[in-house]
Design an enzyme around this catalytic site. Structure first.
Site, PDB file in Angstrom:
ATOM      1  N   LYS A  68       0.817  -1.223   0.000  1.00 47.10           N
ATOM      2  CA  LYS A  68       0.000   0.000   0.000  1.00 47.10           C
ATOM      3  C   LYS A  68       0.850   1.271   0.000  1.00 47.10           C
ATOM      4  O   LYS A  68       0.473   2.270  -0.609  1.00 47.10           O
ATOM      5  CB  LYS A  68      -0.977  -0.001   1.173  1.00 47.10           C
ATOM      6  N   GLY A 141      -5.376   2.798  18.399  1.00 46.14           N
ATOM      7  CA  GLY A 141      -4.376   2.432  17.396  1.00 46.14           C
ATOM      8  C   GLY A 141      -3.880   3.681  16.687  1.00 46.14           C
ATOM      9  O   GLY A 141      -4.618   4.665  16.545  1.00 46.14           O
ATOM     10  N   GLY A 144      -1.102   2.168  10.397  1.00 44.36           N
ATOM     11  CA  GLY A 144      -1.673   2.436   9.081  1.00 44.36           C
ATOM     12  C   GLY A 144      -3.191   2.340   9.049  1.00 44.36           C
ATOM     13  O   GLY A 144      -3.853   3.150   8.393  1.00 44.36           O
ATOM     14  N   ALA A 145      -3.760   1.361   9.754  1.00 44.47           N
ATOM     15  CA  ALA A 145      -5.212   1.179   9.711  1.00 44.47           C
ATOM     16  C   ALA A 145      -5.931   2.364  10.350  1.00 44.47           C
ATOM     17  O   ALA A 145      -6.932   2.857   9.828  1.00 44.47           O
ATOM     18  CB  ALA A 145      -5.586  -0.123  10.427  1.00 44.47           C
ATOM     19  N   ARG A 166      -0.964   2.307  22.480  1.00 40.97           N
ATOM     20  CA  ARG A 166       0.013   1.779  23.444  1.00 40.97           C
ATOM     21  C   ARG A 166       1.184   2.745  23.534  1.00 40.97           C
ATOM     22  O   ARG A 166       1.608   3.128  24.626  1.00 40.97           O
ATOM     23  CB  ARG A 166       0.459   0.386  22.961  1.00 40.97           C
ATOM     24  N   MET A 232     -12.039  -3.413  13.598  1.00 43.09           N
ATOM     25  CA  MET A 232     -11.752  -3.454  12.162  1.00 43.09           C
ATOM     26  C   MET A 232     -11.285  -4.829  11.696  1.00 43.09           C
ATOM     27  O   MET A 232     -11.233  -5.103  10.504  1.00 43.09           O
ATOM     28  CB  MET A 232     -10.741  -2.350  11.802  1.00 43.09           C
TER      29      MET A 232
HETATM   30  P1  ATR Z   1      -1.724  -1.648  10.801  1.00 41.20           P
HETATM   31  O1  ATR Z   1      -1.298  -1.322   9.395  1.00 41.20           O
HETATM   32  O2  ATR Z   1      -2.564  -2.881  10.941  1.00 41.20           O
HETATM   33  O3  ATR Z   1      -2.333  -0.457  11.487  1.00 41.20           O
HETATM   34  P2  ATR Z   1       0.713  -1.114  12.198  1.00 41.20           P
HETATM   35  O4  ATR Z   1       0.912   0.114  11.368  1.00 41.20           O
HETATM   36  O5  ATR Z   1       1.865  -2.006  12.486  1.00 41.20           O
HETATM   37  O6  ATR Z   1      -0.379  -2.056  11.551  1.00 41.20           O
HETATM   38  O7  ATR Z   1       0.048  -0.649  13.592  1.00 41.20           O
HETATM   39  C1  ATR Z   1      -0.326  -1.579  14.563  1.00 41.20           C
HETATM   40  C2  ATR Z   1      -1.135  -0.859  15.660  1.00 41.20           C
HETATM   41  O8  ATR Z   1      -1.584  -1.840  16.586  1.00 41.20           O
HETATM   42  C3  ATR Z   1      -0.323   0.141  16.457  1.00 41.20           C
HETATM   43  O9  ATR Z   1      -1.174   1.156  16.928  1.00 41.20           O
HETATM   44  C4  ATR Z   1       0.203  -0.734  17.609  1.00 41.20           C
HETATM   45  O10 ATR Z   1       0.555  -0.011  18.779  1.00 41.20           O
HETATM   46  P3  ATR Z   1       2.032   0.644  18.923  1.00 41.20           P
HETATM   47  O11 ATR Z   1       2.039   1.837  18.026  1.00 41.20           O
HETATM   48  O12 ATR Z   1       2.188   0.961  20.345  1.00 41.20           O
HETATM   49  O13 ATR Z   1       2.995  -0.449  18.452  1.00 41.20           O
HETATM   50  C5  ATR Z   1      -1.037  -1.565  17.887  1.00 41.20           C
HETATM   51  N1  ATR Z   1      -0.725  -2.841  18.543  1.00 41.20           N
HETATM   52  C6  ATR Z   1      -0.205  -3.941  17.971  1.00 41.20           C
HETATM   53  N2  ATR Z   1      -0.044  -4.929  18.895  1.00 41.20           N
HETATM   54  C7  ATR Z   1      -0.467  -4.409  20.066  1.00 41.20           C
HETATM   55  C8  ATR Z   1      -0.550  -4.924  21.403  1.00 41.20           C
HETATM   56  N3  ATR Z   1      -0.148  -6.178  21.711  1.00 41.20           N
HETATM   57  N4  ATR Z   1      -1.022  -4.103  22.375  1.00 41.20           N
HETATM   58  C9  ATR Z   1      -1.445  -2.855  22.081  1.00 41.20           C
HETATM   59  N5  ATR Z   1      -1.387  -2.297  20.841  1.00 41.20           N
HETATM   60  C10 ATR Z   1      -0.912  -3.073  19.861  1.00 41.20           C
END
Ligand code: ATR
Length: 287
Positions: A68, A141, A144-145, A166, A232
């Site tokens: 993407k 979150g 990207g999503a 987080r 989502m």
């Molecule tokens: P995507 O494209 O699916 O959004 P990403 O850009 O890697 O994937 O983002 C993942 C999101 O899920 C982030 O907000 C991440 O939090 P951090 O920014 O603190 O890493 C969150 N996330 C993933 N695993 C998590 C977990 N175990 N606990 C809390 N937040 C989590």
């Protein structure tokens, strides 16, 4: 004449997009072919696949993981980006910018990128009857999503937006970056906080983290309440939704968002309008 479409990704074998688009085509009586297109995970291969497809007469392509951002860079340097693609920083829908071709650009120079993911979420929420106008919304979150849904949510007329993550600094940085990119987002007051500190009453809480893939659970505060909770993710047990269902909230997983974003791509490419609720019903009867 058959119109050709593809979805490009890696892996791609399990993509539901062909079945979804074939259902849309049946609904409106369109003659289409929609194929999965595997692509090696490097930028040069992606560009080669996209150019070959469009120069060979392809009408539209969807882009999925991990391409993407590559698609975004490709379109930024060629046929341009929609506002939704610009704020999302990612492209899920490719088409040819016909205005550029009319001005003499080659097909390869006119590849244009849109992003329908966020509007697909907003349309699904609206179809559930959950009011977005004047809603107090919490988005969990900051990856990207989450990024892709912020502009469509603000455009839907929500009252307040709180982004919880987080890693708080990622939420704060995201708000700043998007406010610098989009005047519509800059005009909205957006709070950010740690997920564990998200508390109080919201109309809608949306989970845009990838936590559902890991089996972990979010540290949700006991005083966090909402009328509607949306995850989502889809197609698996989602502790986030179980948490709010136990507190009498209405809940939904994100399958309808998948159909919604696909419908917007299809409409953009073919000019046909899709009855998303009808398509979702037909597709769930098959799975
Ligand atoms: P995507 O494209 O699916 O959004 P990403 O850009 O890697 O994937 O983002 C993942 C999101 O899920 C982030 O907000 C991440 O939090 P951090 O920014 O603190 O890493 C969150 N996330 C993933 N695993 C998590 C977990 N175990 N606990 C809390 N937040 C989590």
């Amino acid at each position: 004449m058959t119109q050709h479409f593809i979805v490009i990704g890696n892996p791609i074998a399990h993509s539901k997009s062909p079945a979804i688009h074939e259902q849309f085509a049946r609904q409106v009586g369109a003659d289409i072919s929609y194929q999965r297109q595997y692509c090696p995970a490097d930028d040069a291969s992606f560009i080669a696949v996209v150019e070959a497809f469009f120069c060979g007469g392809g009408v539209g392509a969807n882009v999925t993981v991990p391409f993407k951002q590559t698609a975004y860079d490709c379109c930024a340097a060629r046929g341009g980006l929609s506002d939704h693609a610009k704020t999302a920083g990612a492209v899920n829908t490719l088409l040819i910018n016909k205005a550029l071709v009319a001005k003499g650009a080659s097909i390869a120079e006119a590849i244009y990128g849109d992003n329908t993911d966020g509007q697909g979420l907003v349309n699904h929420i609206a179809s559930l009857g959950w009011p977005l106008a004047d809603a107090r919304v919490a988005l969990i979150g900051a990856g990207g999503a989450a990024r892709g849904v912020i502009l469509p949510l603000v455009e839907a007329g929500i009252d307040t937006l709180t982004i919880a993550n987080r890693t708080v600094s990622k939420a704060t940085d995201l708000v700043k970056e998007l406010s610098d990119t989009s005047p519509v987002i800059a005009a909205k007051k957006i709070e950010s906080c740690a997920t564990s500190e998200l508390s109080g009453a919201f109309d809608i809480v949306i989970n845009a983290t990838s936590i559902g893939l890991s089996g972990d659970t979010l540290p949700l505060d006991n005083n966090l309440n909402c009328q509607y909770a949306y995850d989502m993710m889809y197609g698996r047990a989602l502790p986030f939704l179980q948490h709010f269902a136990a507190r009498d909230a209405q809940v939904s997983e994100g399958y309808g968002m998948l159909i919604g974003q696909a419908a917007l791509s299809f409409e953009r490419w073919t000019g046909h309008t899709i009855d998303v609720a009808k398509a979702t019903e037909s597709l769930s009867q098959k799975s």
